[in-house]
Design a protein around this motif. Structure first.
Motif, PDB file in Angstrom:
ATOM      1  N   ALA A   1       0.829  -1.206   0.000  1.00  0.00           N
ATOM      2  CA  ALA A   1       0.000   0.000   0.000  1.00  0.00           C
ATOM      3  C   ALA A   1       0.863   1.256   0.000  1.00  0.00           C
ATOM      4  CB  ALA A   1      -0.925  -0.007   1.213  1.00  0.00           C
ATOM      5  N   ALA A   2       1.925   1.249   0.785  1.00  0.00           N
ATOM      6  CA  ALA A   2       2.809   2.413   0.842  1.00  0.00           C
ATOM      7  C   ALA A   2       3.479   2.679  -0.497  1.00  0.00           C
ATOM      8  CB  ALA A   2       3.866   2.211   1.921  1.00  0.00           C
ATOM      9  N   ALA A   3       3.800   1.607  -1.241  1.00  0.00           N
ATOM     10  CA  ALA A   3       4.525   1.749  -2.502  1.00  0.00           C
ATOM     11  C   ALA A   3       3.614   2.066  -3.675  1.00  0.00           C
ATOM     12  CB  ALA A   3       5.299   0.465  -2.795  1.00  0.00           C
ATOM     13  N   SER A   4       2.304   1.924  -3.510  1.00  0.00           N
ATOM     14  CA  SER A   4       1.370   2.146  -4.607  1.00  0.00           C
ATOM     15  C   SER A   4       1.262   3.635  -4.935  1.00  0.00           C
ATOM     16  CB  SER A   4      -0.013   1.625  -4.219  1.00  0.00           C
ATOM     17  OG  SER A   4      -0.576   2.442  -3.197  1.00  0.00           O
ATOM     18  N   PRO A   5       0.760   3.977  -6.121  1.00  0.00           N
ATOM     19  CA  PRO A   5       0.583   5.403  -6.459  1.00  0.00           C
ATOM     20  C   PRO A   5      -0.291   6.143  -5.449  1.00  0.00           C
ATOM     21  CG  PRO A   5       0.405   4.060  -8.432  1.00  0.00           C
ATOM     22  CD  PRO A   5       0.472   3.098  -7.277  1.00  0.00           C
ATOM     23  N   ARG A   6      -1.363   5.520  -4.986  1.00  0.00           N
ATOM     24  CA  ARG A   6      -2.217   6.193  -4.016  1.00  0.00           C
ATOM     25  C   ARG A   6      -1.527   6.315  -2.685  1.00  0.00           C
ATOM     26  NH1 ARG A   6      -7.109   7.488  -5.247  1.00  0.00           N
ATOM     27  NH2 ARG A   6      -5.763   8.349  -6.867  1.00  0.00           N
ATOM     28  N   GLY A   7      -0.794   5.308  -2.285  1.00  0.00           N
ATOM     29  CA  GLY A   7      -0.041   5.388  -1.049  1.00  0.00           C
ATOM     30  C   GLY A   7       0.998   6.494  -1.082  1.00  0.00           C
ATOM     31  N   ARG A   8       1.671   6.635  -2.206  1.00  0.00           N
ATOM     32  CA  ARG A   8       2.663   7.707  -2.339  1.00  0.00           C
ATOM     33  C   ARG A   8       1.983   9.074  -2.291  1.00  0.00           C
ATOM     34  NH1 ARG A   8       4.718   4.205  -6.394  1.00  0.00           N
ATOM     35  NH2 ARG A   8       4.018   5.621  -8.059  1.00  0.00           N
ATOM     36  N   GLN A   9       0.776   9.169  -2.845  1.00  0.00           N
ATOM     37  CA  GLN A   9       0.045  10.440  -2.782  1.00  0.00           C
ATOM     38  C   GLN A   9      -0.263  10.819  -1.337  1.00  0.00           C
ATOM     39  OE1 GLN A   9      -4.147  10.547  -3.874  1.00  0.00           O
ATOM     40  NE2 GLN A   9      -3.852  12.468  -4.981  1.00  0.00           N
ATOM     41  N   VAL A  10      -0.737   9.845  -0.559  1.00  0.00           N
ATOM     42  CA  VAL A  10      -1.055  10.115   0.841  1.00  0.00           C
ATOM     43  C   VAL A  10       0.201  10.536   1.602  1.00  0.00           C
ATOM     44  CG1 VAL A  10      -1.890   9.099   2.998  1.00  0.00           C
ATOM     45  CG2 VAL A  10      -3.027   8.541   0.833  1.00  0.00           C
ATOM     46  N   ARG A  11       1.296   9.816   1.401  1.00  0.00           N
ATOM     47  CA  ARG A  11       2.523  10.151   2.112  1.00  0.00           C
ATOM     48  C   ARG A  11       3.027  11.539   1.724  1.00  0.00           C
ATOM     49  NH1 ARG A  11       6.216   4.994   1.044  1.00  0.00           N
ATOM     50  NH2 ARG A  11       7.698   6.205   2.294  1.00  0.00           N
ATOM     51  N   ALA A  12       2.831  11.935   0.467  1.00  0.00           N
ATOM     52  CA  ALA A  12       3.257  13.263   0.033  1.00  0.00           C
ATOM     53  C   ALA A  12       2.415  14.358   0.665  1.00  0.00           C
ATOM     54  CB  ALA A  12       3.196  13.355  -1.489  1.00  0.00           C
ATOM     55  N   ARG A  13       1.156  14.057   0.959  1.00  0.00           N
ATOM     56  CA  ARG A  13       0.299  15.066   1.588  1.00  0.00           C
ATOM     57  C   ARG A  13       0.636  15.261   3.062  1.00  0.00           C
ATOM     58  NH1 ARG A  13      -5.791  15.200  -0.988  1.00  0.00           N
ATOM     59  NH2 ARG A  13      -5.114  15.495  -3.137  1.00  0.00           N
ATOM     60  N   PHE A  14       1.296  14.281   3.659  1.00  0.00           N
ATOM     61  CA  PHE A  14       1.684  14.386   5.065  1.00  0.00           C
ATOM     62  C   PHE A  14       3.185  14.108   5.175  1.00  0.00           C
ATOM     63  CE2 PHE A  14      -2.706  12.875   4.806  1.00  0.00           C
ATOM     64  CZ  PHE A  14      -3.357  13.853   5.528  1.00  0.00           C
ATOM     65  N   PRO A  15       4.022  14.970   4.616  1.00  0.00           N
ATOM     66  CA  PRO A  15       5.457  14.675   4.524  1.00  0.00           C
ATOM     67  C   PRO A  15       6.167  14.615   5.867  1.00  0.00           C
ATOM     68  CG  PRO A  15       5.001  16.936   3.871  1.00  0.00           C
ATOM     69  CD  PRO A  15       3.675  16.268   4.018  1.00  0.00           C
ATOM     70  N   ASP A  16       5.573  15.213   6.902  1.00  0.00           N
ATOM     71  CA  ASP A  16       6.225  15.212   8.214  1.00  0.00           C
ATOM     72  C   ASP A  16       5.838  14.018   9.074  1.00  0.00           C
ATOM     73  OD1 ASP A  16       7.409  17.645   7.556  1.00  0.00           O
ATOM     74  OD2 ASP A  16       5.678  18.782   8.288  1.00  0.00           O
ATOM     75  N   ALA A  17       4.908  13.190   8.587  1.00  0.00           N
ATOM     76  CA  ALA A  17       4.458  12.056   9.381  1.00  0.00           C
ATOM     77  C   ALA A  17       5.481  10.924   9.352  1.00  0.00           C
ATOM     78  CB  ALA A  17       3.118  11.549   8.856  1.00  0.00           C
ATOM     79  N   ARG A  18       5.643  10.247  10.471  1.00  0.00           N
ATOM     80  CA  ARG A  18       6.507   9.078  10.545  1.00  0.00           C
ATOM     81  C   ARG A  18       5.773   7.879   9.943  1.00  0.00           C
ATOM     82  NH1 ARG A  18       8.320   6.873  16.359  1.00  0.00           N
ATOM     83  NH2 ARG A  18       6.071   6.442  16.421  1.00  0.00           N
ATOM     84  N   VAL A  19       6.438   7.122   9.086  1.00  0.00           N
ATOM     85  CA  VAL A  19       5.827   5.978   8.419  1.00  0.00           C
ATOM     86  C   VAL A  19       6.396   4.695   9.012  1.00  0.00           C
ATOM     87  CG1 VAL A  19       5.446   4.792   6.227  1.00  0.00           C
ATOM     88  CG2 VAL A  19       5.515   7.308   6.298  1.00  0.00           C
ATOM     89  N   THR A  20       5.497   3.820   9.475  1.00  0.00           N
ATOM     90  CA  THR A  20       5.884   2.539  10.053  1.00  0.00           C
ATOM     91  C   THR A  20       5.222   1.430   9.255  1.00  0.00           C
ATOM     92  OG1 THR A  20       6.027   3.524  12.264  1.00  0.00           O
ATOM     93  CG2 THR A  20       5.861   1.114  12.142  1.00  0.00           C
ATOM     94  N   MET A  21       6.012   0.477   8.782  1.00  0.00           N
ATOM     95  CA  MET A  21       5.462  -0.635   8.011  1.00  0.00           C
ATOM     96  C   MET A  21       4.841  -1.670   8.952  1.00  0.00           C
ATOM     97  SD  MET A  21       5.849   0.201   4.931  1.00  0.00           S
ATOM     98  CE  MET A  21       6.712   1.584   4.138  1.00  0.00           C
ATOM     99  N   VAL A  22       3.697  -2.207   8.544  1.00  0.00           N
ATOM    100  CA  VAL A  22       2.991  -3.221   9.328  1.00  0.00           C
ATOM    101  C   VAL A  22       2.566  -4.345   8.399  1.00  0.00           C
ATOM    102  CG1 VAL A  22       2.182  -1.627  11.111  1.00  0.00           C
ATOM    103  CG2 VAL A  22       0.778  -2.016   9.074  1.00  0.00           C
ATOM    104  N   GLU A  23       2.372  -5.516   8.979  1.00  0.00           N
ATOM    105  CA  GLU A  23       1.994  -6.674   8.173  1.00  0.00           C
ATOM    106  C   GLU A  23       0.558  -6.582   7.688  1.00  0.00           C
ATOM    107  OE1 GLU A  23       1.561 -11.512   8.803  1.00  0.00           O
ATOM    108  OE2 GLU A  23       2.985 -10.367  10.029  1.00  0.00           O
ATOM    109  N   SER A  24      -0.342  -6.056   8.539  1.00  0.00           N
ATOM    110  CA  SER A  24      -1.756  -5.995   8.194  1.00  0.00           C
ATOM    111  C   SER A  24      -2.366  -4.717   8.729  1.00  0.00           C
ATOM    112  CB  SER A  24      -2.506  -7.192   8.766  1.00  0.00           C
ATOM    113  OG  SER A  24      -3.912  -7.016   8.666  1.00  0.00           O
ATOM    114  N   HIS A  25      -3.225  -4.104   7.947  1.00  0.00           N
ATOM    115  CA  HIS A  25      -3.888  -2.871   8.413  1.00  0.00           C
ATOM    116  C   HIS A  25      -4.869  -3.173   9.539  1.00  0.00           C
ATOM    117  CE1 HIS A  25      -7.828  -3.668   6.460  1.00  0.00           C
ATOM    118  NE2 HIS A  25      -7.132  -4.211   5.483  1.00  0.00           N
TER     119      HIS A  25
END
Length: 391
Positions: free
Chosen positions: A55-79
């Motif tokens: 999800a993080a690597a998808s185009p939509r995931g990248r869009q979300v991360r770009a809208r919140f550039p200061d947020a810390r991103v933590t990878m998880v196995e399941s949402h």
């Protein structure tokens, strides 16, 4: 956290109270910038993003991360299983803060379109789960384990493809029903609020644009948040927005972090003029001392302020309160005043819902009398408002 007054608050300054949502920026041909929207920044001061890797690597995931550039991103196995978030009873004390400061990114694995027949013909596979608002009666957090931030599903392209196939299989609607006279209606926001989701990414925009290409179908979603960005999406009559309404005193107590009721009503004409069909949810109807007088005042206000073009096409759903013991316990930890009107065991009975949950609804006699009383008030004060169904 507990408060002597029993009302939600926050000591960080990053959250706001019940009536503090200011109108958004004027809509132009260019969609307003998320980072330039004061309302968006107040509602979603995101600091933490939990993401499935795909999800993080998808185009939509990248869009979300770009809208919140200061947020810390933590990878998880399941949402569904975020360590320290889901299943953590201690999060009750941070109930409202988590909703604004946390996002989860995942891929929706099961793409199922379910029959409904009440509000819509079909429940579409949602592109989100959870909400940044904190309505005290919300059913979604019951299944999420003491935390209910927004989970954004990033595989929106697969969801829209599944819907396209489903719409094609249905063909034309053979006869009118309570959902719509001509179109198959798909609820696209069963477990979230599409107006808030539109602050995060383009999932809502993509759905609105998809439905305007399908002449036999119509999207529908309920909302308690006035997002002016949606006015620029050009739905061409193929999306129904349902503004949820209740008496303002009830909303100030129960509809935490939402747009004020008067603002929702005031937005109706703008959304109609922008190409939406505009309906109303009279929801939830909470039986408490003085409730009939409060609803009468609201209906008189609707009749006074709505222009005729809104009234001519308007319809409403009446939905009585459904509560739940587990949610009652959660609310006692962050907003006990709400439970003074929501938790009425002398008026309520246990009932198994369609998804298997054991909920509390008003007893049959109480519910029947309340529905008839509200119908009578509508006939008296807003006779133009067609009730599509009452539940």
């Amino acid at each position: 956290m507990h408060h002597p007054s029993g009302s939600p608050d926050d000591d960080s300054g990053s959250l706001f109270g019940l009536d503090a949502l200011a109108p958004g920026p004027a809509v132009t041909d260019q969609r307003p910038s998320f980072r330039g929207s004061p309302t968006a920044r107040r509602l979603l001061p995101v600091r933490e993003i939990y993401a499935e890797p795909a999800a993080a690597a998808s185009p939509r995931g990248r869009q979300v991360r770009a809208r919140f550039p200061d947020a810390r991103v933590t990878m998880v196995e399941s949402h569904w299983r975020v360590p320290g978030l889901h299943g953590n009873e201690g999060n009750i004390e941070r109930w409202v803060r988590i909703k604004g400061e946390t996002l989860v990114l995942g891929e929706k694995k099961t793409l199922t379109t379910r029959p409904n027949g009440r509000s819509a013909d079909w429940i579409a596979p949602g592109t989100s789960n959870g909400c940044a608002m904190a309505c005290a009666y919300c059913y979604v957090p019951r299944r999420k384990g003491y935390a209910n931030p927004i989970t954004v599903f990033t595989n929106v392209d697969r969801i829209i493809a599944q819907l396209a196939r489903h719409v094609a299989r249905q063909g034309r609607k053979p006869e009118p029903n309570q959902c719509d006279a001509k179109a198959w209606v798909y609820d696209i926001g069963e477990n979230g609020d599409c107006s808030v989701d539109a602050l995060i990414c383009d999932n809502t925009a993509d759905l609105v644009h998809a439905f305007r290409q399908w002449p036999t179908a119509k999207a529908s979603f309920a909302t308690k948040f006035v997002n002016p960005d949606l006015l620029a999406l050009d739905p061409r009559g193929r999306t129904r927005i349902r503004f949820s309404l209740m008496p303002p005193d009830d909303a100030r107590l129960l509809d935490v972090r939402t747009s004020p009721v008067a603002e929702r009503i005031g937005a109706a004409a703008d959304f109609l003029d922008a190409g939406y069909e505009v309906h109303f949810n009279l929801s939830p109807v909470v039986v408490r001392p003085g409730w009939q007088e409060a609803w009468a005042e609201l209906l008189v206000h609707l009749d006074d302020v709505l222009p005729q073009r809104v009234k001519r096409q308007a319809a409403a759903e009446v939905i009585m309160l459904t509560h739940n013991r587990e949610l009652h316990e959660v609310n006692l930890g962050w907003h006990p005043r709400a439970e003074e009107v929501l938790w009425r065991p002398e008026l309520q009975q246990a009932k198994r819902s369609e998804n298997g949950a054991l909920n509390l609804r008003y007893r049959n006699t109480v519910k029947g009398e309340a529905v008839q009383a509200l119908r009578t008030l509508i006939e008296r004060h807003a006779p133009w408002l067609r009730v599509r169904y009452a539940f």
